[in-house]
Write a protein that holds these residues in place. Structure first.
Motif, PDB file in Angstrom:
ATOM      1  N   GLU A   1      -0.205   9.410  -9.584  1.00  0.00           N
ATOM      2  CA  GLU A   1      -0.026   8.104  -8.704  1.00  0.00           C
ATOM      3  C   GLU A   1       1.146   7.386  -9.144  1.00  0.00           C
ATOM      4  N   GLN A   2       2.165   7.879  -9.956  1.00  0.00           N
ATOM      5  CA  GLN A   2       3.183   7.110 -10.724  1.00  0.00           C
ATOM      6  C   GLN A   2       4.371   7.976 -10.558  1.00  0.00           C
ATOM      7  N   GLY A   3       4.545   8.971  -9.797  1.00  0.00           N
ATOM      8  CA  GLY A   3       5.847   9.645  -9.327  1.00  0.00           C
ATOM      9  C   GLY A   3       6.106  10.554 -10.743  1.00  0.00           C
TER      10      GLY A   3
ATOM     11  N   ARG B   1       0.851  -1.150   0.134  1.00  0.00           N
ATOM     12  CA  ARG B   1       0.010   0.088   0.031  1.00  0.00           C
ATOM     13  C   ARG B   1       0.811   1.113   0.085  1.00  0.00           C
ATOM     14  N   SER B   2       0.514   2.373  -0.927  1.00  0.00           N
ATOM     15  CA  SER B   2       1.002   3.385  -0.785  1.00  0.00           C
ATOM     16  C   SER B   2       0.961   4.096   0.285  1.00  0.00           C
ATOM     17  N   VAL B   3       2.000   5.286   0.344  1.00  0.00           N
ATOM     18  CA  VAL B   3       2.012   6.142   1.648  1.00  0.00           C
ATOM     19  C   VAL B   3       0.905   7.077   1.380  1.00  0.00           C
ATOM     20  N   LEU B   4       0.800   7.571   0.023  1.00  0.00           N
ATOM     21  CA  LEU B   4      -0.471   8.463  -0.237  1.00  0.00           C
ATOM     22  C   LEU B   4      -1.724   7.744   0.065  1.00  0.00           C
ATOM     23  N   ALA B   5      -2.068   6.417  -0.152  1.00  0.00           N
ATOM     24  CA  ALA B   5      -3.279   5.808   0.114  1.00  0.00           C
ATOM     25  C   ALA B   5      -3.425   5.703   1.602  1.00  0.00           C
TER      26      ALA B   5
END
Length: 355
Positions: A307-309, A289-293
Motif C-alpha cells: 500500500e505504498q507503491g 481515498r485510494s483507488v485501491l480502497a
C-alpha cells in the motif's frame, strides 16, 4: 593518504585523473552498472519471477537491526545484481516488503538484506525480526534496481540509519574502481548504525559519522559544499534528511534518492471516476481515498500488499485516462499503460481500468 574532493588539481591534471578513473571503472567487474528491471505485477497478467530461498544465517549488526543471508536450498547460483538493487520478500503472512541488497554482487551463492525493527510500523519488519530464523524458507522476487550507481567524476554519499544498506555495496564498488568518494553517515547512536566498523575501515578520513546522541543532526549543506563539479550525490534515509540534501545540493551535481516512503501526490485532494471495464461498473474515488480502497469495495479479491507503491502487487492495466504516478517501482515503459492503484491517482476526471 585518502583522497577527498577538497584536493585542488590543475585543470590538465584533473582531466588525466578523471580519465584514469574512468579506465579503472570500465575494467572493473562491477561496472558498468545498468538498472536491472524485472517486471513485477499483480493483476496485470504478466509473470512474476520469483525464487524460494532459505535463511542460511541471521545476525544482529546493530541495535534493532536484523541481517539475513539467503541462499537457494538446492545450492544453485542466484541471479546477478548490481549496487542499489533490492529484493521483494514475500513474508510468511503474505505481506510483501522491499529490502536493499547489502552484500557482495560477486557472491552468487547468497543474498544479504538487513532491516530495522519499526515498532509502530505495519508489521513487515516485526515479522522479519520475529519469524525469519535460520532454516526458514520464503519467496523473493527480483533483484530489481531503481537506484543504480552511474559513472561520475566523483561521488558523495549520504545515508541515514538503515539507509546505509543500498549505499554499502556502492562504497565497495567505487573504492575498488579507484574513484573519488566521500560519505556522510548519520544515526541515532553509533550502536544503532549497522556496518559502521567496516565503513570506517574502508573510507578512513573520507567518512564523516554523525551520531545524534553525540553531535546532533548531520549538516548536509556543509558536507555537500565540499563536493566537486559533476559529482554524483546518492542519498538514502529518512525524508527530512533527503529533503535537506535536495535543498542544499550545489549546482552542477546530480542527485539520486532512494525513498522509504512514496512522495506526496499532486492530486491527493482530487475526486475522479474509475471505470472497471470488464466488471461494468463506474466508481467515484473521493479526495483522500485510494483507488485501491475504492476498487476493493466492489472487487474485494483484488490483490495488494505494501500500500505504498513499492511492491507491485496491485499493478493494474489502464485502458484510458491520464495517470498521476506516485509509485517507486514501475519503469517508464510500464507507466505508459499501467499503474499501482494503492498510491497513484488520476490527473483528469476519469480512468478506465482493465478490471
Amino acid at each position: 593518504m585518502p583522497r577527498t574532493s577538497s584536493v585542488v588539481l590543475a585543470a590538465g591534471a584533473a582531466l588525466l585523473v578523471r580519465r584514469a578513473v574512468r579506465r579503472r571503472i570500465a575494467t572493473s567487474p562491477l561496472w558498468p552498472m545498468p538498472a536491472l528491471e524485472t517486471p513485477i505485477s499483480g493483476q496485470g497478467g504478466r509473470r512474476v519471477p520469483s525464487l524460494r530461498l532459505a535463511v542460511a544465517e541471521r545476525a544482529v549488526p546493530a541495535e534493532g537491526v536484523a541481517l539475513l543471508r539467503l541462499e537457494s536450498p538446492a545450492g544453485t547460483p542466484l541471479p546477478e545484481w548490481q549496487p542499489g538493487a533490492h529484493l521483494d520478500l514475500v513474508l510468511p503472512s503474505g505481506l510483501v516488503r522491499q529490502y536493499s541488497l547489502c552484500g557482495d554482487p560477486a557472491d552468487r551463492a547468497t543474498y544479504t538484506v538487513a532491516t530495522r525493527l519499526i515498532e509502530d510500523g505495519r508489521g513487515g519488519s516485526r515479522e522479519v525480526h520475529e519469524e525469519l530464523r535460520e532454516g526458514a524458507e520464503l519467496v523473493v522476487r527480483g533483484p530489481r534496481n531503481r537506484f543504480p550507481l552511474t559513472e561520475a567524476p566523483s561521488y558523495a554519499f549520504v545515508a541515514g540509519g538503515i539507509g546505509i544498506t543500498p549505499v554499502l555495496p556502492m562504497l565497495r564498488a567505487v573504492e575498488a574502481a579507484g574513484a573519488e568518494w566521500r560519505l556522510l553517515y548519520g544515526g541515532r547512536s553509533r550502536a544503532t548504525m549497522p556496518f559502521l566498523d567496516e565503513i570506517e575501515k574502508l573510507g578512513g578520513e573520507r567518512v564523516t559519522v554523525v551520531a545524534e546522541d553525540e553531535s546532533g543532526l548531520p549538516d548536509a549543506a556543509a558536507f555537500l559544499a565540499g563536493t566537486g563539479e559533476g559529482a554524483a550525490v546518492y542519498c538514502c534515509g529518512p525524508e527530512p534528511l533527503m529533503d535537506a540534501v535536495a535543498t542544499a545540493l550545489p549546482e552542477g551535481r546530480t542527485l539520486h534518492l532512494e525513498r522509504f516512503t512514496p512522495g506526496a501526490s499532486t492530486a491527493q485532494l482530487g475526486t475522479f471516476e474509475v471505470e472497471l471495464r470488464r466488471t461494468g461498473r463506474t466508481l467515484t474515488v473521493p479526495a483522500g481515498r485510494s483507488v485501491l480502497a475504492t476498487v476493493r469495495d466492489e472487487l474485494p479479491n483484488v490483490s495488494y500488499s505494501c500500500e505504498q507503491g513499492f511492491c507491485g502487487t496491485c499493478q493494474q492495466r489502464v485502458l484510458e485516462g491520464e495517470i498521476d504516478h506516485q509509485d517507486e517501482l514501475l519503469t517508464d515503459a510500464e507507466r505508459q499503460d499501467s499503474m499501482l492503484i494503492c498510491v497513484s491517482r488520476c490527473l483528469g476526471r476519469k480512468l478506465v481500468l482493465d478490471l
